[in-house]
Design a protein around this motif. Structure first.
Motif, PDB file in Angstrom:
ATOM      1  N   GLU A 259       0.598  -1.175   0.420  1.00 65.80           N
ATOM      2  CA  GLU A 259       0.167   0.478   0.235  1.00 65.80           C
ATOM      3  C   GLU A 259       0.882   1.207   0.407  1.00 65.80           C
ATOM      4  OE1 GLU A 259      -3.674  -0.527  -0.015  1.00 65.80           O
ATOM      5  OE2 GLU A 259      -2.731  -2.685  -0.009  1.00 65.80           O
ATOM      6  N   GLY A 260       0.110   2.302  -0.905  1.00 63.32           N
ATOM      7  CA  GLY A 260       0.920   3.267  -0.760  1.00 63.32           C
ATOM      8  C   GLY A 260       0.322   4.671  -1.015  1.00 63.32           C
ATOM      9  N   GLU A 261       1.020   6.076  -0.749  1.00 60.74           N
ATOM     10  CA  GLU A 261       0.014   6.926  -0.447  1.00 60.74           C
ATOM     11  C   GLU A 261       1.021   8.197  -1.739  1.00 60.74           C
ATOM     12  OE1 GLU A 261      -0.233   8.441   3.048  1.00 60.74           O
ATOM     13  OE2 GLU A 261      -2.272   7.517   4.063  1.00 60.74           O
TER      14      GLU A 261
ATOM     15  N   PHE B 179      -2.654   4.369  -1.947  1.00 63.49           N
ATOM     16  CA  PHE B 179      -3.019   2.963  -4.254  1.00 63.49           C
ATOM     17  C   PHE B 179      -2.196   1.874  -3.662  1.00 63.49           C
ATOM     18  CE2 PHE B 179       1.034   5.615  -3.725  1.00 63.49           C
ATOM     19  CZ  PHE B 179       1.884   4.565  -4.169  1.00 63.49           C
ATOM     20  N   SER B 180      -2.543   0.481  -4.251  1.00 67.56           N
ATOM     21  CA  SER B 180      -2.344  -0.453  -4.110  1.00 67.56           C
ATOM     22  C   SER B 180      -1.015  -1.273  -4.972  1.00 67.56           C
ATOM     23  CB  SER B 180      -3.069  -1.738  -3.656  1.00 67.56           C
ATOM     24  OG  SER B 180      -3.883  -1.578  -2.248  1.00 67.56           O
ATOM     25  N   VAL B 181      -0.237  -2.105  -4.655  1.00 63.89           N
ATOM     26  CA  VAL B 181       0.621  -2.561  -5.952  1.00 63.89           C
ATOM     27  C   VAL B 181       0.365  -3.859  -6.181  1.00 63.89           C
ATOM     28  CG1 VAL B 181       2.750  -2.241  -6.627  1.00 63.89           C
ATOM     29  CG2 VAL B 181       2.246  -0.568  -5.512  1.00 63.89           C
ATOM     30  N   MET B 182      -0.195  -4.114  -6.228  1.00 66.37           N
ATOM     31  CA  MET B 182       0.071  -6.124  -6.434  1.00 66.37           C
ATOM     32  C   MET B 182       1.598  -6.497  -6.234  1.00 66.37           C
ATOM     33  SD  MET B 182      -2.876  -7.346  -7.919  1.00 66.37           S
ATOM     34  CE  MET B 182      -4.010  -6.892  -9.381  1.00 66.37           C
ATOM     35  N   GLU B 183       1.498  -7.346  -5.836  1.00 63.06           N
ATOM     36  CA  GLU B 183       2.535  -8.723  -5.450  1.00 63.06           C
ATOM     37  C   GLU B 183       3.116  -8.819  -6.511  1.00 63.06           C
ATOM     38  OE1 GLU B 183       4.824  -9.565  -1.858  1.00 63.06           O
ATOM     39  OE2 GLU B 183       2.508  -9.129  -1.816  1.00 63.06           O
ATOM     40  N   ASN B 184       3.422  -8.980  -7.601  1.00 60.77           N
ATOM     41  CA  ASN B 184       4.388  -9.389  -9.170  1.00 60.77           C
ATOM     42  C   ASN B 184       4.808  -8.591  -9.090  1.00 60.77           C
ATOM     43  OD1 ASN B 184       2.002  -8.688 -10.117  1.00 60.77           O
ATOM     44  ND2 ASN B 184       1.188  -9.998 -11.253  1.00 60.77           N
ATOM     45  N   GLU B 185       4.432  -7.189  -8.897  1.00 57.51           N
ATOM     46  CA  GLU B 185       4.760  -6.031  -9.773  1.00 57.51           C
ATOM     47  C   GLU B 185       6.650  -5.789  -8.846  1.00 57.51           C
ATOM     48  OE1 GLU B 185       4.126  -4.163 -12.718  1.00 57.51           O
ATOM     49  OE2 GLU B 185       2.018  -4.991 -12.445  1.00 57.51           O
ATOM     50  N   ASP B 186       7.052  -7.002  -9.038  1.00 59.21           N
ATOM     51  CA  ASP B 186       8.572  -6.683  -8.422  1.00 59.21           C
ATOM     52  C   ASP B 186       9.798  -5.489  -8.596  1.00 59.21           C
ATOM     53  OD1 ASP B 186       8.659  -9.172  -7.180  1.00 59.21           O
ATOM     54  OD2 ASP B 186       9.139  -9.981  -8.333  1.00 59.21           O
ATOM     55  N   VAL B 187       9.221  -4.686 -10.395  1.00 60.65           N
ATOM     56  CA  VAL B 187       9.788  -3.814 -10.433  1.00 60.65           C
ATOM     57  C   VAL B 187       9.381  -2.403  -9.985  1.00 60.65           C
ATOM     58  CG1 VAL B 187      10.493  -3.121 -12.242  1.00 60.65           C
ATOM     59  CG2 VAL B 187      10.553  -4.554 -12.221  1.00 60.65           C
TER      60      VAL B 187
END
Length: 116
Positions: free
Chosen positions: A52-54, A67-75
């Motif tokens: 999670e981020g802001e 916002f959120s970031v999917m776990e598979n978005e390593d980059v």
């Protein structure tokens, strides 16, 4: 006769469930770009951990984009950690709904770039 009705009900429920989950997974509601200062990125959760981020989009605290970031978005996750506190541009997809294992928001970051 009763078994045939139960079979039709089970098949109908399966088809509805597959359609619903496919719709949520594959079809975004909107896509866009937001710019601002990356003020938070965290890996949170008790059993199911999500990223999670802001993003601060101005002087006022009311202009915070969560916002959120999917776990598979390593980059994307690695770049966000590196650029914490800097001005960035985030490309995102907004979903109609979300699953609890994806994140807390409906906004999912797909790309992050550092602003000059």
């Amino acid at each position: 006769m009763f078994r045939k009705i139960l079979l039709y009900i089970a098949l109908s429920l399966t088809l509805i469930s597959v359609t619903y989950f496919s719709f949520i997974y594959y079809i975004p509601y909107s896509e866009g770009v937001r710019s601002g200062e990356l003020i938070k990125i965290s890996h949170k959760g008790f059993i199911v951990k999500t990223w999670e981020g802001e993003l601060s989009q101005g002087i006022s605290g009311a202009q915070i984009f969560a916002f959120s970031v999917m776990e598979n978005e390593d980059v994307v996750i690695a770049e966000m950690k590196k650029w914490q506190g800097k001005k960035v541009t985030l490309e995102f997809e907004e979903r109609y709904k979300t699953f609890f294992w994806w994140g807390d928001t409906r906004y999912f970051i797909t790309k992050v770039t550092l602003e000059n």
